[in-house]
Design a protein around this motif. Sequence first.
Motif, PDB file in Angstrom:
ATOM      1  N   ALA A 250      -7.122  25.002   7.482  1.00 32.63           N
ATOM      2  CA  ALA A 250      -8.524  24.713   7.789  1.00 32.63           C
ATOM      3  C   ALA A 250      -8.967  25.456   9.040  1.00 32.63           C
ATOM      4  O   ALA A 250     -10.069  26.019   9.092  1.00 32.63           O
ATOM      5  CB  ALA A 250      -8.725  23.208   7.952  1.00 32.63           C
ATOM      6  N   GLU A 251      -8.113  25.489  10.052  1.00 32.50           N
ATOM      7  CA  GLU A 251      -8.429  26.200  11.296  1.00 32.50           C
ATOM      8  C   GLU A 251      -8.638  27.687  11.036  1.00 32.50           C
ATOM      9  O   GLU A 251      -9.519  28.324  11.633  1.00 32.50           O
ATOM     10  CB  GLU A 251      -7.301  25.986  12.302  1.00 32.50           C
ATOM     11  N   ILE A 252      -7.845  28.265  10.151  1.00 35.06           N
ATOM     12  CA  ILE A 252      -7.999  29.680   9.818  1.00 35.06           C
ATOM     13  C   ILE A 252      -9.289  29.918   9.042  1.00 35.06           C
ATOM     14  O   ILE A 252     -10.043  30.856   9.317  1.00 35.06           O
ATOM     15  CB  ILE A 252      -6.776  30.171   9.015  1.00 35.06           C
ATOM     16  N   LEU A 253      -9.590  29.056   8.098  1.00 35.18           N
ATOM     17  CA  LEU A 253     -10.752  29.272   7.235  1.00 35.18           C
ATOM     18  C   LEU A 253     -12.081  29.101   7.979  1.00 35.18           C
ATOM     19  O   LEU A 253     -13.062  29.756   7.628  1.00 35.18           O
ATOM     20  CB  LEU A 253     -10.694  28.343   6.030  1.00 35.18           C
ATOM     21  N   VAL A 254     -12.132  28.246   8.978  1.00 38.11           N
ATOM     22  CA  VAL A 254     -13.393  28.111   9.716  1.00 38.11           C
ATOM     23  C   VAL A 254     -13.638  29.304  10.640  1.00 38.11           C
ATOM     24  O   VAL A 254     -14.732  29.455  11.190  1.00 38.11           O
ATOM     25  CB  VAL A 254     -13.449  26.795  10.529  1.00 38.11           C
ATOM     26  N   GLY A 264      -8.117  28.400  -8.004  1.00 37.49           N
ATOM     27  CA  GLY A 264      -7.271  27.209  -8.038  1.00 37.49           C
ATOM     28  C   GLY A 264      -7.572  26.326  -6.852  1.00 37.49           C
ATOM     29  O   GLY A 264      -8.708  26.260  -6.355  1.00 37.49           O
ATOM     30  N   GLY A 265      -6.541  25.643  -6.336  1.00 39.70           N
ATOM     31  CA  GLY A 265      -6.752  24.716  -5.238  1.00 39.70           C
ATOM     32  C   GLY A 265      -7.324  25.364  -3.996  1.00 39.70           C
ATOM     33  O   GLY A 265      -8.080  24.733  -3.238  1.00 39.70           O
ATOM     34  N   SER A 266      -7.019  26.648  -3.770  1.00 39.96           N
ATOM     35  CA  SER A 266      -7.508  27.338  -2.572  1.00 39.96           C
ATOM     36  C   SER A 266      -9.030  27.430  -2.550  1.00 39.96           C
ATOM     37  O   SER A 266      -9.640  27.440  -1.472  1.00 39.96           O
ATOM     38  CB  SER A 266      -6.899  28.736  -2.479  1.00 39.96           C
ATOM     39  N   GLN A 267      -9.652  27.500  -3.721  1.00 39.56           N
ATOM     40  CA  GLN A 267     -11.104  27.641  -3.718  1.00 39.56           C
ATOM     41  C   GLN A 267     -11.783  26.382  -3.187  1.00 39.56           C
ATOM     42  O   GLN A 267     -12.820  26.452  -2.523  1.00 39.56           O
ATOM     43  CB  GLN A 267     -11.622  27.973  -5.114  1.00 39.56           C
ATOM     44  N   PHE A 268     -11.201  25.224  -3.427  1.00 40.54           N
ATOM     45  CA  PHE A 268     -11.782  23.990  -2.910  1.00 40.54           C
ATOM     46  C   PHE A 268     -11.588  23.893  -1.401  1.00 40.54           C
ATOM     47  O   PHE A 268     -12.403  23.297  -0.696  1.00 40.54           O
ATOM     48  CB  PHE A 268     -11.177  22.791  -3.622  1.00 40.54           C
ATOM     49  N   GLU A 269     -10.523  24.502  -0.907  1.00 40.27           N
ATOM     50  CA  GLU A 269     -10.299  24.541   0.541  1.00 40.27           C
ATOM     51  C   GLU A 269     -11.320  25.465   1.200  1.00 40.27           C
ATOM     52  O   GLU A 269     -11.844  25.155   2.274  1.00 40.27           O
ATOM     53  CB  GLU A 269      -8.867  24.995   0.825  1.00 40.27           C
ATOM     54  N   CYS A 270     -11.606  26.591   0.562  1.00 40.56           N
ATOM     55  CA  CYS A 270     -12.650  27.491   1.083  1.00 40.56           C
ATOM     56  C   CYS A 270     -13.996  26.786   1.113  1.00 40.56           C
ATOM     57  O   CYS A 270     -14.734  26.873   2.098  1.00 40.56           O
ATOM     58  CB  CYS A 270     -12.735  28.750   0.227  1.00 40.56           C
ATOM     59  N   ALA A 272     -14.596  23.574   1.276  1.00 40.37           N
ATOM     60  CA  ALA A 272     -14.601  22.520   2.292  1.00 40.37           C
ATOM     61  C   ALA A 272     -14.859  23.081   3.683  1.00 40.37           C
ATOM     62  O   ALA A 272     -15.412  22.383   4.540  1.00 40.37           O
ATOM     63  CB  ALA A 272     -13.277  21.765   2.260  1.00 40.37           C
ATOM     64  N   CYS A 273     -14.478  24.341   3.903  1.00 35.28           N
ATOM     65  CA  CYS A 273     -14.685  24.995   5.203  1.00 35.28           C
ATOM     66  C   CYS A 273     -15.923  25.879   5.212  1.00 35.28           C
ATOM     67  O   CYS A 273     -16.167  26.608   6.195  1.00 35.28           O
ATOM     68  CB  CYS A 273     -13.449  25.808   5.575  1.00 35.28           C
ATOM     69  N   ALA A 274     -16.713  25.832   4.121  1.00 33.90           N
ATOM     70  CA  ALA A 274     -17.937  26.635   3.993  1.00 33.90           C
ATOM     71  C   ALA A 274     -17.655  28.113   4.198  1.00 33.90           C
ATOM     72  O   ALA A 274     -18.408  28.827   4.880  1.00 33.90           O
ATOM     73  CB  ALA A 274     -19.008  26.141   4.953  1.00 33.90           C
ATOM     74  N   THR A 275     -16.572  28.591   3.606  1.00 33.29           N
ATOM     75  CA  THR A 275     -16.130  29.973   3.774  1.00 33.29           C
ATOM     76  C   THR A 275     -16.487  30.804   2.541  1.00 33.29           C
ATOM     77  O   THR A 275     -15.996  30.525   1.447  1.00 33.29           O
ATOM     78  CB  THR A 275     -14.606  30.020   3.991  1.00 33.29           C
ATOM     79  N   PRO A 276     -17.350  31.822   2.674  1.00 34.49           N
ATOM     80  CA  PRO A 276     -17.641  32.703   1.541  1.00 34.49           C
ATOM     81  C   PRO A 276     -16.354  33.325   1.015  1.00 34.49           C
ATOM     82  O   PRO A 276     -15.440  33.644   1.790  1.00 34.49           O
ATOM     83  CB  PRO A 276     -18.554  33.771   2.149  1.00 34.49           C
ATOM     84  N   ALA A 277     -16.283  33.499  -0.308  1.00 35.02           N
ATOM     85  CA  ALA A 277     -15.012  33.943  -0.883  1.00 35.02           C
ATOM     86  C   ALA A 277     -15.228  34.823  -2.097  1.00 35.02           C
ATOM     87  O   ALA A 277     -16.236  34.725  -2.794  1.00 35.02           O
ATOM     88  CB  ALA A 277     -14.160  32.734  -1.270  1.00 35.02           C
ATOM     89  N   MET A 278     -14.243  35.691  -2.304  1.00 35.48           N
ATOM     90  CA  MET A 278     -14.049  36.361  -3.582  1.00 35.48           C
ATOM     91  C   MET A 278     -12.814  35.720  -4.199  1.00 35.48           C
ATOM     92  O   MET A 278     -11.721  35.799  -3.635  1.00 35.48           O
ATOM     93  CB  MET A 278     -13.837  37.863  -3.402  1.00 35.48           C
ATOM     94  N   LEU A 279     -12.996  35.075  -5.336  1.00 34.20           N
ATOM     95  CA  LEU A 279     -11.912  34.334  -5.977  1.00 34.20           C
ATOM     96  C   LEU A 279     -11.300  35.169  -7.088  1.00 34.20           C
ATOM     97  O   LEU A 279     -12.011  35.724  -7.928  1.00 34.20           O
ATOM     98  CB  LEU A 279     -12.432  33.018  -6.552  1.00 34.20           C
ATOM     99  N   LEU A 280      -9.998  35.229  -7.086  1.00 32.64           N
ATOM    100  CA  LEU A 280      -9.269  36.000  -8.082  1.00 32.64           C
ATOM    101  C   LEU A 280      -8.604  35.034  -9.052  1.00 32.64           C
ATOM    102  O   LEU A 280      -7.695  34.282  -8.677  1.00 32.64           O
ATOM    103  CB  LEU A 280      -8.216  36.869  -7.394  1.00 32.64           C
ATOM    104  N   VAL A 281      -9.074  35.031 -10.288  1.00 34.64           N
ATOM    105  CA  VAL A 281      -8.550  34.126 -11.308  1.00 34.64           C
ATOM    106  C   VAL A 281      -7.255  34.701 -11.876  1.00 34.64           C
ATOM    107  O   VAL A 281      -7.245  35.805 -12.414  1.00 34.64           O
ATOM    108  CB  VAL A 281      -9.572  33.906 -12.439  1.00 34.64           C
TER     109      VAL A 281
END
Length: 360
Positions: A250-254, A264-270, A272-281
């Motif tokens: 969480a500290e890294i993502l903020v 997967g689970g990482s996308q929900f962590e992103c 939760a930290c309001a972190t824009p992401a490119m998700l690789l399925v």
Amino acid sequence: MRIVFRVEGEPQIGLGHIMRCLALAQSFDSEGHQVLFIMSESSQSFCQKRRDWVGDIMPLATFDEQALSNQVSDDYHDIKLLEANWVKHQCSELGADWLVLDGYQFAPSYRQVLCHDNYKLAVFDDMNNSGDLHADLVINGAHNASKLNYQVSAPQAQLALGKSYQVLRKEFLQVSDKNWRKRNTLTLMFGGSDPQNMTLLALQSLQKINAAMSITVVTGVAYTQLHTLQHFIANSQLNVTHHHDCQNMAEILVGTRLALSAAGGSQFECLACATPAMLLVVADNQKFASQQAAKQGWCLVKQWDQVSIDELISTCMSLWQQAELLQSMHVKALQQPIEDGAKAISELMLTLSDKSEFAV
């Protein structure tokens, strides 16, 4: 209550199953309930290194089918059924109220053996494609879970389906500072095992274009190419900070401006930290949830086997340079409610328990 978890996490299967079980275990532990994990020796080293681990670990017994073949009836020659019967016996001896099962390796026959009058069986599921679940409770936090026809595979079960039952570890539920101005890194995170070694491939592609931003690399304890990755980073001109077996995601993502992440689970962590992401399925069970996330506007989604790593990095760099777009993605992530799915599940399991003395 006493809750037993049967789960594994290894390079071949990743760590997602363990991490969501840990999130649920943390919720139970915070309320004073007892939690215990049953897992093989190969999975235990990961758990014992985590600072946020809760619950004792019971080593899974090993079964030599040849040695046991003369000691048990023909009905129990299948080694997985031997294992399931052993797990059931342990739950009975421990006085478990619930057994939580999470993993694709557990067949319907395995789950059927685990059914017992002395405790209830909860099953984490993702796609409802593995036959009869034989569960008292089915847990699936995906947006489309209610459409997966669990009434057929688990007709007697209580259903914990949809976003309200997505589980997050405590560190992501306690994030308070999501300030956009503090974000300045590109973060690469491809899961606990990264079996395709996308981490190294992405760094190699970034080096080819002389990427100048600060890059944070996160690898899990099940990542098997650590030495090769460390050698590359040590000899690279990239500005890389590497976290292996990270304990403070969480500290890294903020502090992350853009995450290039496995779905997967990482996308929900992103989120939760309001972190824009490119998700690789990288797996079929990730597609729907990732598509729904893309519709919310805070991420882009790519299929790992339909795009080259150079194309992926090119898209990533284009997005990186669009500051206003990234900030708008951040704002859209902030607008999404973050629910404590683990608490909702634990409260439901408490309600379903036959032991009234555990009522809140």
